[in-house]
Design a protein around this motif. Structure first.
Motif, PDB file in Angstrom:
ATOM      1  N   LEU A 116      35.981  14.813   4.379  1.00 24.88           N
ATOM      2  CA  LEU A 116      35.851  16.188   4.094  1.00 24.88           C
ATOM      3  C   LEU A 116      34.378  16.462   4.578  1.00 24.88           C
ATOM      4  O   LEU A 116      33.369  15.498   4.435  1.00 24.88           O
ATOM      5  N   PRO A 117      33.637  17.755   4.641  1.00 22.88           N
ATOM      6  CA  PRO A 117      32.797  18.595   5.423  1.00 22.88           C
ATOM      7  C   PRO A 117      31.648  18.378   4.254  1.00 22.88           C
ATOM      8  O   PRO A 117      31.982  17.840   3.363  1.00 22.88           O
ATOM      9  N   GLY A 118      31.002  17.479   5.168  1.00 22.52           N
ATOM     10  CA  GLY A 118      29.744  17.211   3.964  1.00 22.52           C
ATOM     11  C   GLY A 118      29.365  15.833   3.574  1.00 22.52           C
ATOM     12  O   GLY A 118      28.806  15.512   1.882  1.00 22.52           O
ATOM     13  N   LEU A 119      30.145  14.966   3.344  1.00 22.68           N
ATOM     14  CA  LEU A 119      29.985  13.225   3.547  1.00 22.68           C
ATOM     15  C   LEU A 119      29.108  13.079   3.949  1.00 22.68           C
ATOM     16  O   LEU A 119      28.191  13.137   4.643  1.00 22.68           O
ATOM     17  N   VAL A 120      28.615  11.930   2.499  1.00 26.22           N
ATOM     18  CA  VAL A 120      27.358  11.321   2.774  1.00 26.22           C
ATOM     19  C   VAL A 120      27.852  10.046   2.353  1.00 26.22           C
ATOM     20  O   VAL A 120      28.548   9.617   1.539  1.00 26.22           O
TER      21      VAL A 120
END
Length: 134
Positions: A116-120
Motif C-alpha cells: 500500500l502507498p505510505g508503507l513504513v
C-alpha cells in the motif's frame, strides 16, 4: 546488539518464529496505551523487531509523536505461554530498511505485506524481554 534476544533459549526463539500475530502497545500523547494486533519479525542476532504499517496508522503516529526513543512493547501469546519484547522504536520509510522488513515478513508469514502507498516500518531496538512458560 541486545543480550535480551541473543541469549534466548531455543524454545523461545521457536515460539517467536511461528507465524502468529502479536499485540503492539504504543502510547498516546496523553500517556494512555493504544494496543494494535500486528504481524512482526525479530532478528535475534541484532535485537531488532520490525512491524510494517502505514505512516498514517495510529501506531506509527504514536511512535513519531513520542520522539526519538519512544518506548513500545510487542506481546505474542498462546494460551498461558507468552513473550513480550520491549524497546525503543523509530519509524522509517527508508527503502532499504523497508525492503529488509518486507523480506523478513514474507519469510515468516509466507506472504508479503499489503503493498500500500505510505508503507513504513516501525523498528524496535529490543532491550527487555519478559516471558512465561517458555
Amino acid at each position: 546488539m541486545s543480550r535480551a534476544t541473543t541469549e534466548l533459549p531455543s524454545t523461545t526463539k521457536a515460539f517467536l518464529a511461528r507465524p502468529d500475530t502479536a499485540a503492539l502497545t504504543t502510547l498516546r500523547r496523553d500517556g494512555t496505551p493504544h494496543i494494535t494486533p500486528v504481524r512482526f519479525t525479530l532478528d535475534t542476532a541484532t535485537g531488532l523487531a520490525r512491524v510494517t504499517t502505514l505512516a498514517k496508522a495510529r501506531e506509527a503516529r504514536h511512535v513519531v509523536a513520542g520522539g526519538p526513543g519512544a518506548r513500545v512493547a510487542l506481546c505474542q501469546a498462546d494460551g498461558f505461554r507468552w513473550v513480550t519484547l520491549e524497546g525503543r522504536a523509530t519509524v522509517t520509510d527508508d527503502p532499504e530498511r523497508l525492503a529488509e522488513a518486507i523480506r523478513r515478513y514474507t519469510a515468516r508469514y509466507r506472504a508479503a505485506p499489503p503493498a500500500l502507498p505510505g508503507l513504513v516500518v516501525i523498528e524496535i531496538a529490543v532491550d527487555r524481554l519478559l516471558s512465561l512458560n517458555l
